[in-house]
Design a protein around this motif. Structure first.
Motif, PDB file in Angstrom:
ATOM      1  N   ALA A   1      -0.984   3.089   1.443  1.00  9.43           N
ATOM      2  CA  ALA A   1       0.086   3.069   2.440  1.00  9.43           C
ATOM      3  C   ALA A   1      -0.581   3.310   3.791  1.00  9.43           C
ATOM      4  O   ALA A   1      -1.487   4.145   3.903  1.00  9.43           O
ATOM      5  CB  ALA A   1       1.125   4.145   2.154  1.00  9.43           C
ATOM      6  N   LYS A   2      -0.159   2.573   4.804  1.00  7.18           N
ATOM      7  CA  LYS A   2      -0.801   2.668   6.113  1.00  7.18           C
ATOM      8  C   LYS A   2       0.237   2.853   7.210  1.00  7.18           C
ATOM      9  O   LYS A   2       1.331   2.293   7.141  1.00  7.18           O
ATOM     10  CB  LYS A   2      -1.624   1.404   6.400  1.00  7.18           C
ATOM     11  N   VAL A   3      -0.112   3.659   8.189  1.00  2.82           N
ATOM     12  CA  VAL A   3       0.717   3.848   9.375  1.00  2.82           C
ATOM     13  C   VAL A   3       0.007   3.197  10.560  1.00  2.82           C
ATOM     14  O   VAL A   3      -1.162   3.484  10.828  1.00  2.82           O
ATOM     15  CB  VAL A   3       0.956   5.351   9.663  1.00  2.82           C
ATOM     16  N   TRP A   4       0.726   2.319  11.247  1.00 15.15           N
ATOM     17  CA  TRP A   4       0.190   1.596  12.403  1.00 15.15           C
ATOM     18  C   TRP A   4       0.907   2.066  13.665  1.00 15.15           C
ATOM     19  O   TRP A   4       2.111   2.293  13.657  1.00 15.15           O
ATOM     20  CB  TRP A   4       0.389   0.095  12.257  1.00 15.15           C
ATOM     21  N   ASP A   5       0.149   2.191  14.752  1.00 13.94           N
ATOM     22  CA  ASP A   5       0.716   2.473  16.068  1.00 13.94           C
ATOM     23  C   ASP A   5       0.956   1.134  16.757  1.00 13.94           C
ATOM     24  O   ASP A   5       0.070   0.280  16.784  1.00 13.94           O
ATOM     25  CB  ASP A   5      -0.267   3.325  16.879  1.00 13.94           C
TER      26      ASP A   5
END
Length: 422
Positions: free
Chosen positions: A278-282
């Motif tokens: 799972a990845k969080v992108w700005d």
């Protein structure tokens, strides 16, 4: 991150039609809708707080059940269209009624859920059909009461827009116009042999109706602005993580495909899920993800067998908590994972009948990788049940209440200790 639980089994056995295919809270969290492979929609309503039983507040009971879609046959394409509900989306509530969209592979339907006016019951001088009784038959007096009438569920027009996405196109619809839509993304090549990627998910920005994002099977995210052009064939931003050539394998493209994308409630971040992470992108940084979380990295050595049994193509969803500080996603063996973005702690929990008795405290679970040192209560990666998978999850918009779909069972978990998860 320890949650008490209230399991809500929708069926005892698990025929294909009963398998839950989508879960969605409404904007207040008071209603929760599920769709299944049989084309049914079940709506749960949260119970009001009780002074005599403080634990009852937060429990959900069935509010309405209806058949949304039926199987049909597309004679032009000689294709059977199954009734499976792919997605449910609630519209913001404008009045006493609730509106939701449900869709299968072909047809999108708008439903209105409302309660009819209450009716009086228990007259002394009238029978149930309103006829005057013979006074000589009245032997006792009773107090008339107001009883709610049945729920109404109907397709109805409303004045909003929404978008739908398939493998190659994204269309913009108006809820008051049912026979045509406006195409805003089209990635179909002139020659289908040149097709290299498909659309896997799409979502509007929570605050800016002109912005939307869509993901692809190549692991990329494209942010589009409808103010720039009517057809958004050119994206405003492209989010893509450079591939490490030394780590490339036969499975690289399959496991990098994005199965779900969600804007944070603030609108600042994107949460994506691929097969292993799972990845969080700005939104302000396109070159690489801000955070990467390993969901089940212990499966990396099992990719060959997961490819053979088609599990590698499973599409896991992901969810934010109300404050965007914790993310949640599913895994195998009825496990689901939570990652705290502030403390960097994570936990694995299980949704099952054995471990989820009402108001029981969930115990963290741990999977031991092949060849790793195994501790007491650890589960070997070789003993995981890949037929039990948590693909669909939802988080209450304001509170620490989560909904987990485990095959044909719906589990509601809530944090009784902390008002906000940190």
């Amino acid at each position: 991150m320890f949650l008490s639980s209230s399991p809500l089994p929708l069926a005892r056995s698990a025929p294909a039609a009963d398998i839950i295919s989508t879960v969605e809270f409404n904007h207040t969290g008071e209603l929760l809708a599920t769709g299944d492979k049989g084309g049914r929609v079940v709506i749960f309503q949260r119970e009001p707080e009780s002074k005599s039983d403080p634990f009852s507040q937060g429990e959900y009971n069935v509010y309405s059940t209806f058949q949304s879609h039926e199987p049909e046959f597309d004679y032009l394409k000689s294709l059977e269209i199954e009734e499976k509900i792919n997605k449910i989306r609630w519209l913001p509530q404008q009045n006493a009624a609730h509106f939701l969209l449900s869709t299968n592979d072909k047809t999108i339907k708008l439903w209105k859920v409302s309660e009819r006016d209450k009716r009086p019951e228990g007259y002394n001088l009238k029978d149930e059909e309103g006829r005057i009784k013979d006074i000589s038959t009245v032997t006792s007096l009773q107090v008339p009461v107001l009883m709610p009438m049945d729920l109404m569920v109907e397709v109805t027009p409303h004045y909003e827009t929404y978008m739908s996405a398939d493998d190659l196109r994204i269309n913009l619809w108006h809820l008051d116009i049912t026979d045509r839509s406006f195409n805003i993304v089209d990635i179909k090549p002139a020659n289908m042999e040149d097709l290299t990627e498909v659309i896997t998910a799409a979502e509007f920005h929570p605050h800016h109706c002109n912005l939307f994002v869509y993901s692809s099977s190549k692991g990329t995210l494209r942010l589009c602005d409808m103010r720039e052009a009517a057809l958004c064939d050119k994206h405003s931003k492209l989010f893509e993580e450079p591939e490490d050539p030394s780590a490339r394998s036969f499975f690289s493209e399959i496991i990098s495909s994005v199965s779900d994308v969600k804007f944070s409630h603030s609108g600042r971040y994107l949460l994506t899920r691929d097969y292993l992470t799972a990845k969080v992108w700005d939104l302000n940084m396109e070159s690489k993800p801000l955070e990467t979380y390993q969901v089940h990295d212990y499966l990396r050595s099992k990719l060959c067998s997961l490819y053979e049994n088609d599990c590698i193509f499973d599409k896991f969803e992901c969810a934010w908590n109300g404050s965007d500080s914790v993310i949640m996603t599913g895994a195998y063996n009825n496990f689901f994972r939570m990652f705290d973005r502030n403390t960097k702690r994570d936990v694995t929990l299980e949704a099952s009948r054995e471990s989820s008795k009402p108001r029981a405290v969930l115990k963290p679970r741990r999977v031991c990788a092949a060849g790793g040192k195994r501790r007491k209560d650890d589960i070997s990666v070789d003993s995981l049940d890949f037929t039990k998978k948590i693909l669909h999850t939802a988080w209450h918009p304001n509170e620490n209440i989560i909904a987990i779909a485990a095959t044909n069972n719906l589990y509601i978990f809530q944090d009784k200790l902390n008002s906000e998860m940190h």
